[in-house]
Design an enzyme around this catalytic site. Structure first.
Site, short mmCIF file in Angstrom:
data_model
loop_
_atom_site.label_atom_id
_atom_site.label_comp_id
_atom_site.label_asym_id
_atom_site.label_seq_id
_atom_site.Cartn_x
_atom_site.Cartn_y
_atom_site.Cartn_z
N HIS A 162 0.82 -1.21 0.00
CA HIS A 162 0.00 0.00 0.00
C HIS A 162 0.85 1.26 0.00
O HIS A 162 1.91 1.31 0.63
CB HIS A 162 -0.94 0.00 1.21
CG HIS A 162 -1.95 -1.11 1.16
ND1 HIS A 162 -3.23 -0.93 0.69
CD2 HIS A 162 -1.86 -2.42 1.50
CE1 HIS A 162 -3.89 -2.09 0.76
NE2 HIS A 162 -3.07 -3.01 1.26
N HIS A 201 -9.03 -7.49 -1.74
CA HIS A 201 -8.63 -8.21 -0.52
C HIS A 201 -9.81 -9.11 -0.16
O HIS A 201 -10.97 -8.69 -0.26
CB HIS A 201 -8.46 -7.25 0.65
CG HIS A 201 -7.24 -6.38 0.62
ND1 HIS A 201 -6.91 -5.58 -0.43
CD2 HIS A 201 -6.28 -6.17 1.56
CE1 HIS A 201 -5.80 -4.92 -0.14
NE2 HIS A 201 -5.39 -5.26 1.06
N ASP A 242 2.66 -5.74 2.28
CA ASP A 242 1.43 -5.04 2.70
C ASP A 242 1.68 -3.58 3.11
O ASP A 242 1.57 -2.68 2.28
CB ASP A 242 0.73 -5.84 3.81
CG ASP A 242 -0.79 -5.66 3.81
OD1 ASP A 242 -1.31 -5.03 2.87
OD2 ASP A 242 -1.46 -6.16 4.74
N GLU A 269 -9.03 -12.35 4.67
CA GLU A 269 -7.94 -11.98 5.58
C GLU A 269 -8.43 -12.15 7.02
O GLU A 269 -7.83 -12.87 7.81
CB GLU A 269 -7.51 -10.53 5.32
CG GLU A 269 -6.40 -10.03 6.24
CD GLU A 269 -6.10 -8.54 6.06
OE1 GLU A 269 -6.89 -7.84 5.41
OE2 GLU A 269 -5.08 -8.08 6.61
ZN LIG Z 1 -3.44 -4.99 1.97
#
Ligand SMILES: [Zn+2]
Length: 341
Positions: free
Chosen positions: A19, A198, A279, A201
């Protein structure tokens, strides 16, 4: 086991799940804080190291939002983007699909065209000056709901910057069902963008199924809970749908209780294409090289195995065929030279 870290450090790599604001390292945050002295974020790098030491997930969100608050002008966006690429170049990352959340910036009053110009200017400079090829994934911040989805789809389709390749969905999963975003993904996919939400998760395998059937996912961000559904694993393997695995992030967010029991082994054993990613690296106290070392340990890989992971990421990327071939050849040449020492 030999120490693979020196091999990993020099290995040419691609990263698919990382990100934009979440990549702001203490060095970058210090530069941004110095530009905005009224911010509560310290501008001194040594004070920042303490500031970045997370006590829990709520603290992570607090720090993340205070970094969001430092991105106030197109110049801030440009600085952040180029400096993130500099941190990537230091790790021998050759290609990255950076997940950008334009809604966070346009909502705060940054002009949308100036925002696009800033990331594109940084992208070209990163390629020319650092040898890092960047592409964008514009993601919907799920917690901001359908208003954010509408805005993100509009920005992606109408203003589509040259580097944009995909459309995503981030933020919390609990209480944010994936199917409601179908119309926005349809628009992005119709415009030629790839789908990379996503899913799975912090929620179960049904979220991954929803991402596949409703959002037509071509890769899954995380997909950690897929291992609880053998049918889903078989589907991912058969259709060659890669998972973007981020081991340390999964521990930080408590998606996985303990690193030694990370399900990456089951994913690989089921034949699912697995890629390794960082991430929000500085916020989780990691970087891509560290994630490769973690994966190598969990999967008991040698140099060739690690090179194979790097090639998985190249293969699963949305880079053009010539670009993929170039990085794959670089990985092979590096590995052969290393093993012939
Ligand atoms: Zn992520």
């Amino acid at each position: 086991m030999p120490d693979l870290r020196p091999f990993i450090a020099g290995l040419p790599k691609a990263e698919l799940h990382v990100h934009h604001i979440g990549s702001a390292s203490p060095r970058i945050v210090a530069e941004l804080a110095a530009r905005h002295p009224d911010s509560k974020v310290p501008a001194d790098p040594s004070a920042l190291a303490d500031y970045f030491t997370f006590t829990d997930f709520a603290h992570f969100i607090e720090v993340y939002l205070s970094v969001v608050d430092l991105i106030r002008t197109p110049e801030d966006v440009r600085l952040l983007t180029f400096e993130v690429a500099r941190d990537m170049a230091r790790q021998n990352i050759r290609y990255a699909e950076l997940t950008v959340t334009p809604f966070s910036s346009t909502r705060r009053g940054i002009d949308e065209k100036a925002f696009m110009a800033a990331i594109e200017d940084a992208r070209k400079a990163a390629e020319d000056e650092l040898g890092v090829v960047l592409r964008w994934c514009f993601d919907i911040p799920g917690e901001a709901g359908l208003e954010a989805a509408e805005e993100t789809a509009r920005l992606a389709v109408d203003l589509r910057p040259e580097g944009l390749v995909s459309f995503g969905l981030g933020g919390p999963e609990i209480g944010v069902p994936r199917p409601q975003f179908k119309p926005y993904f349809d628009r992005a996919i119709d415009a030629g963008l790839h789908s990379v939400p996503h899913a799975g998760e912090t929620t179960g395998p049904q979220t991954v199924w929803d991402a596949l059937t409703e959002l037509r996912a071509e890769r899954i961000g995380h997909g950690t809970s897929s291992v609880r559904d053998p049918e889903l694993l078989a589907h991912l393997a058969e259709h060659r749908i890669p998972l973007e695995v981020c081991p340390t992030s999964n521990i930080a967010t408590r998606a996985v209780a303990d690193l030694d029991r990370h399900p990456i082994r089951e994913m690989v054993a089921a034949g699912v294409p697995v890629t390794v990613n960082s991430d929000d690296p500085p916020m989780f106290g990691t970087d891509l090289n560290t994630e490769y070392a973690v994966a190598a340990r969990l999967l008991e890989l040698d140099e060739r195995g690690v090179a194979g992971l790097a090639k998985n990421a190249v293969e699963a990327s949305f880079l053009d065929p010539a670009g993929k071939e170039r990085i794959a050849a670089e990985i092979d040449a590096y590995t052969a030279a290393w093993l012939a020492r």
